[in-house]
Design a protein around this motif. Structure first.
Motif, PDB file in Angstrom:
ATOM      1  N   SER A  43       5.956   4.912 -12.525  1.00  0.00           N
ATOM      2  CA  SER A  43       5.631   4.341 -11.209  1.00  0.00           C
ATOM      3  C   SER A  43       6.663   4.763 -10.175  1.00  0.00           C
ATOM      4  N   THR A  99      -0.947   5.685  -5.520  1.00  0.00           N
ATOM      5  CA  THR A  99      -1.712   5.217  -6.678  1.00  0.00           C
ATOM      6  C   THR A  99      -1.016   5.719  -7.936  1.00  0.00           C
ATOM      7  N   TYR A 109       1.014 -11.335 -14.162  1.00  0.00           N
ATOM      8  CA  TYR A 109       0.187 -10.779 -13.086  1.00  0.00           C
ATOM      9  C   TYR A 109      -1.286 -10.822 -13.481  1.00  0.00           C
ATOM     10  N   VAL A 137       2.556   2.097   0.045  1.00  0.00           N
ATOM     11  CA  VAL A 137       1.257   1.420  -0.079  1.00  0.00           C
ATOM     12  C   VAL A 137       0.159   2.411  -0.454  1.00  0.00           C
ATOM     13  N   TYR A 158      -1.321  -1.035 -13.653  1.00  0.00           N
ATOM     14  CA  TYR A 158      -1.926  -2.102 -12.850  1.00  0.00           C
ATOM     15  C   TYR A 158      -3.174  -1.588 -12.124  1.00  0.00           C
ATOM     16  N   CYS A 187       5.556  -8.784  -0.536  1.00  0.00           N
ATOM     17  CA  CYS A 187       6.880  -8.444  -1.066  1.00  0.00           C
ATOM     18  C   CYS A 187       7.784  -7.988   0.065  1.00  0.00           C
ATOM     19  N   TRP A 223       2.436  -7.454  -4.525  1.00  0.00           N
ATOM     20  CA  TRP A 223       2.395  -6.680  -5.756  1.00  0.00           C
ATOM     21  C   TRP A 223       3.044  -7.457  -6.896  1.00  0.00           C
ATOM     22  N   TYR A 246       6.096   6.827  -6.602  1.00  0.00           N
ATOM     23  CA  TYR A 246       6.520   6.314  -5.296  1.00  0.00           C
ATOM     24  C   TYR A 246       7.489   7.277  -4.612  1.00  0.00           C
ATOM     25  N   LEU A 286       5.680  -5.150   1.873  1.00  0.00           N
ATOM     26  CA  LEU A 286       4.604  -4.597   1.054  1.00  0.00           C
ATOM     27  C   LEU A 286       3.616  -5.705   0.707  1.00  0.00           C
ATOM     28  N   GLU A 344       6.265  -3.781 -10.058  1.00  0.00           N
ATOM     29  CA  GLU A 344       5.883  -2.684  -9.161  1.00  0.00           C
ATOM     30  C   GLU A 344       6.728  -2.696  -7.893  1.00  0.00           C
ATOM     31  N   ALA A 345       7.016  -3.884  -7.361  1.00  0.00           N
ATOM     32  CA  ALA A 345       7.864  -3.980  -6.175  1.00  0.00           C
ATOM     33  C   ALA A 345       9.257  -3.432  -6.475  1.00  0.00           C
TER      34      ALA A 345
END
Length: 422
Positions: A55, A287, A319, A284, A292, A238, A252, A59, A249, A256-257
């Protein structure tokens, strides 16, 4: 030209050995030298961690692209197609370019065998060599490189990066880089390089000293989650706090945050700039396949996540349960795992859910007999994934949520089944 189709290439790669007798970087360094040292022609961001490294890599790649950089991305595993492993500006490598890279590596191996007939690469070394060769030929400004396993002995650890990241440290791959948490921390600290900025995420207090010692020895500027940058999750969204800047954000999952914050902290260590709005948009718009990932198919809702160890499961489950509660339905679970994972402790997390266990056509995949006895008694088992998926979807009401987890291999296979015919 040895490889003419991607199927030929992947079949060849999957039949190569996974490990050398000695776990060092000799072989990958030799093939990279034969290719002209492509790893030295691109600035790299190097990422390790028990969880969250994929992830974080996505990002960070998006932040670099938003800043106008030609950006390579090397990640594992792939979710739908092998080509996802090697990306340029968010797009998977084209078949023809993948085959060109593979054939260049094969030519380099042939040259090395002229003086050393026994020279050979393992699967991951081959993939690493293809990626670096491709990124150099595409004249990438930056390449985001995710390690395979560990860090110090990982085949990607042939670079002096622009920034290093350790997302989390937990128990996984103990048989290779363990057996203790301290062993795993020492291995992952191998990503830290003299004078190179390093960004640290969730590091357990009992091994922080190991990381701090390495940082001190290498005089590496360090930025720690919770000390130098913060993540706050509220019901409505977030908040990422980095220096004097505040980023907002959506709501989330905390994990992930934190991954997004890690990427932002790493980006801020580079000689690049984005406005707050640009950085927020880059995060944002990212993907992360198989992480998730929400999907609606035939009126039924699925949440797909490749969590395969206790740490990842502990972040995913709250979550998933919250999403199911908000929908007013139940959380149903479909799980498959590799038999070398911690099956018992991972499955013990599902204290409230109806779980169906399944399997996959891989030698490493757990079959019914590999699951602990208590899990075989408590949970249903259907060895055929398609049957298991169909059965669970049939039992799910419109408001229910079906969680597919335990392995990225499972998520990949389930996604292909769910998306078939679209």
């Amino acid at each position: 030209m040895k490889f003419k189709t991607v199927n030929e290439l992947t079949d060849y790669l999957y039949h190569l050995p996974r490990l050398h007798e000695k776990s060092d970087l000799t072989y990958v360094k030799r093939v990279l030298k034969a290719l002209g040292q492509p790893q030295d022609q691109v600035k790299c961001c190097h990422i390790t961690g028990t969880n969250g490294k994929g992830s974080t890599a996505y990002y960070l790649s998006n932040l670099l692209q938003k800043a106008g950089q030609q950006t390579g991305l090397f990640v594992s595993p792939f979710i739908v197609r092998f080509n996802e492993r090697i990306q340029l500006n968010g797009q998977a490598i084209a078949d023809e370019e993948l085959l060109e890279a593979a054939n260049r590596v094969e030519e380099a191996v042939d040259r090395l065998r002229e003086s050393d007939p026994g020279f050979a690469l393992v699967t991951f070394e081959y993939e690493v060599a293809m990626a670096f060769d491709y990124f150099a030929r595409k004249k990438c400004d930056y390449a985001v490189i995710e390690v395979g396993i560990g860090a110090e002995h990982d085949k990607t650890n042939v670079i002096t990066p622009a920034v290093s990241l350790i997302t989390t440290i937990g128990m996984d791959h103990e048989q290779i880089i363990g057996p203790t948490l301290a062993d795993i921390a020492r291995e992952k600290s191998g990503i830290i390089k003299p004078g190179v900025p390093v960004v640290l995420g969730d590091i357990p207090p009992e091994v922080q000293g190991i990381i701090e010692d390495k940082i001190r020895r290498d005089a590496s500027p360090a930025s720690w989650l919770g000390r130098d940058f913060q993540v706050q999750v509220q019901a409505d969204g977030c908040q990422l706090l980095l220096g004097s800047k505040e980023y907002r954000l959506p709501a989330w999952p905390l994990a992930e945050a934190k991954d997004a914050a890690m990427a932002l902290a790493a980006f801020s260590s580079l000689p690049l700039a984005l406005s707050r709005q640009q950085a927020e948009a880059a995060l944002v718009q990212t993907t992360v396949p198989g992480r998730y990932q929400l999907l609606v198919k035939g009126g039924k809702s699925f949440l797909l996540d490749g969590a395969h160890n206790v740490q990842a499961g502990q972040q995913l489950l709250p979550y998933a349960r919250r999403l199911a509660r908000e929908r007013g339905g139940r959380l149903l679970v479909l799980a498959a795992m590799m038999k070398d994972k911690d099956l018992s402790d991972f499955l013990a997390l599902f204290t409230e859910e109806a779980v169906t266990l399944t399997s996959l056509p891989y030698p490493r995949a757990a079959k019914q007999a590999d699951f602990p006895a208590w899990a075989r008694e408590r949970f249903a088992y259907e060895g055929d994934l398609k049957q298991a998926l169909d059965q669970l979807a049939g039992r799910a009401a419109d408001r229910d949520l079906v969680l597919v987890t335990g392995s990225f291999y499972l998520v990949s296979a389930a996604l292909q089944l769910l998306q078939a015919g679209e």
